[in-house]
Each structure stands twice: as structure tokens, then as C-alpha cells.
Design a protein around this motif. Structure first.
Motif, PDB file in Angstrom:
ATOM      1  N   ARG A 179       0.913  -1.193  -0.010  1.00 53.17           N
ATOM      2  CA  ARG A 179      -0.221   0.122  -0.050  1.00 53.17           C
ATOM      3  C   ARG A 179       0.781   1.332   0.113  1.00 53.17           C
ATOM      4  O   ARG A 179       0.638   2.238  -0.727  1.00 53.17           O
ATOM      5  N   LEU A 180       1.791   1.338   0.641  1.00 51.09           N
ATOM      6  CA  LEU A 180       2.702   2.354   0.725  1.00 51.09           C
ATOM      7  C   LEU A 180       3.470   2.396  -0.317  1.00 51.09           C
ATOM      8  O   LEU A 180       3.687   3.837  -1.096  1.00 51.09           O
ATOM      9  N   CYS A 181       4.004   1.464  -1.169  1.00 44.81           N
ATOM     10  CA  CYS A 181       4.335   1.468  -2.696  1.00 44.81           C
ATOM     11  C   CYS A 181       3.325   2.065  -3.494  1.00 44.81           C
ATOM     12  O   CYS A 181       3.675   3.068  -4.459  1.00 44.81           O
ATOM     13  N   ASP A 182       2.157   1.692  -3.507  1.00 43.28           N
ATOM     14  CA  ASP A 182       1.362   2.284  -4.478  1.00 43.28           C
ATOM     15  C   ASP A 182       0.960   3.857  -4.234  1.00 43.28           C
ATOM     16  O   ASP A 182       0.889   4.704  -5.163  1.00 43.28           O
ATOM     17  N   LEU A 183       1.052   4.321  -2.782  1.00 41.59           N
ATOM     18  CA  LEU A 183       0.951   5.848  -2.744  1.00 41.59           C
ATOM     19  C   LEU A 183       2.174   6.717  -3.235  1.00 41.59           C
ATOM     20  O   LEU A 183       2.115   7.536  -3.624  1.00 41.59           O
TER      21      LEU A 183
END
Length: 217
Positions: A126-130
Motif C-alpha cells: 500500500r505504501l508503494c502504491d501511494l
């Protein structure tokens, strides 16, 4: 190393990351590869994480100098620095046709804060996506070295940061995580035996760049 300007209409640059545990020789290899790519006529940016942009470098001092943090908080600090790096340095360089050689990227957060400190893979994704959007490395050179040998190299430099001061069990988990990442993504990752002499590791890296990216050094 500052990027050389690319001409108008130049194709998007390629993004090469170097990953691995402490003392694996990432910084030395990044420096050598960037110099060789530049000598071959390519515009090149050599950079690092955490860091690579003014705001990210400020966060680097905080991340490496203080702690321990809660694993999620620490991962968020890394991704805050990474977002600055992506927005201020990586995306502009790649869009201008510059080849980027980066010492550590998002895989390090999965290995260190994930396997090392217990952050879940779902939270990391999720942090990668953001923070990254669609940006992913074109090639990751995964430098693998036994923990004891790597730590001997790292600690002999005399300027150990708080990650390098972690115990062997921590670094064994980190090493296993990097190898797991490479096993999951063999198309992106090339594992290099970093216990070999520096010249041999460089040849392995050159072979990976030629085989994966189609560019002969």
C-alpha cells in the motif's frame, strides 16, 4: 553524479537498483556502473536511498541517526523520503532519458522493515502504491553475501549506522527476504554473488544489464 542532459525526443531512461545486505558492495558497484554507462555515452544519474533529493537527505539523517521506531512509522519515514526522491529526482531524470543507478530502493524497506522488523507485506504494498505510483525498477541487481562476511566489511568502515548495529539474526532475516524477493520476481532481479572479487561482481552486473536491458557495456 549529476545527470547529463538528454536530447529532445529521447526515449525514457532505464531504472537500475542495487539491493542487498550490509557490506555487499552496492555503493562501489553503483559508482562503477554509473561511470561505465556515462563512458558509453548515456546520460546517467547515480543516487541513493534514503536520500537522493534535498528533503530526502534531511530525512536520511533522522532515519539513520535515531530510533528504534515502530515498524510502520519507520517504513512511512522511508517512503516519505522515497516520495521526495521519486518526485524531485527519479521521475524527472527518467522522463528526460537519463539512466538511473540507485543504491537501494523499495525492496530494502520490505527486507529491513518487513522481514527485519515485522511490517506486513500488505502495508508495504500500500505504501508503494501511494509513494511510487507506477514506477518500478527495470532491473534490480541483488548482491548476496553471507551475513558474517558482510557485517565484517560494514563494521570495519568505522562509521556504523543503527541498522548495521543490529544482530546477526536480524541480518539473516534481511538476507532471506532479499533472496525471496528475487525468487518472486526473476524477470526483474538478478542475484549476484557478492563474495566474489570486485572485478567478477562487475562482470556479472554487466552481463545482467546486457541480458535484461539489451545494452552492452
Amino acid at each position: 553524479m549529476a545527470p547529463r542532459a538528454a536530447g529532445p525526443g529521447t526515449a525514457r531512461g532505464r531504472f537500475i537498483t542495487l539491493e542487498g545486505g550490509e557490506g555487499a558492495g552496492k555503493t562501489t558497484l553503483a559508482r562503477t556502473l554509473a561511470a561505465m554507462l556515462a563512458e558509453a555515452g548515456l546520460p546517467v544519474l547515480r543516487t541513493r536511498e534514503p536520500g537522493g533529493a534535498p528533503g530526502a537527505e534531511a530525512l536520511r539523517k533522522l532515519i539513520l541517526g535515531q530510533g528504534p521506531w515502530d515498524p510502520m512509522a519507520e517504513a512511512m519515514l522511508h517512503f516519505a523520503a522515497r516520495r521526495e526522491h521519486v518526485a524531485r529526482s527519479l521521475e524527472p531524470a527518467l522522463a528526460a532519458g537519463v539512466w538511473v543507478v540507485c543504491d537501494r530502493f523499495a525492496d530494502s524497506t520490505l527486507a529491513y522493515q518487513g522481514a527485519g522488523q515485522g511490517l506486513s507485506r500488505d502495508a508495504w504494498e500500500r505504501l508503494c502504491d501511494l509513494a511510487l505510483g507506477s514506477l518500478r525498477p527495470d532491473l534490480t541487481l541483488m548482491l548476496d553475501l553471507p551475513v558474517e562476511r558482510g557485517m565484517d566489511r560494514a563494521l570495519s568502515r568505522g562509521d556504523a549506522n543503527r541498522y548495521e548495529m543490529q544482530g546477526d539474526e536480524f541480518h539473516a532475516r534481511v538476507r532471506a527476504a532479499f533472496l525471496d524477493i528475487a525468487g518472486r520476481e526473476p524477470g526483474r532481479c538478478a542475484v549476484l554473488d557478492a563474495s566474489r572479487p570486485v572485478a567478477q561482481v562487475l562482470e556479472l552486473a554487466r552481463g545482467a544489464i546486457h541480458g535484461r536491458l539489451g545494452f552492452a557495456l
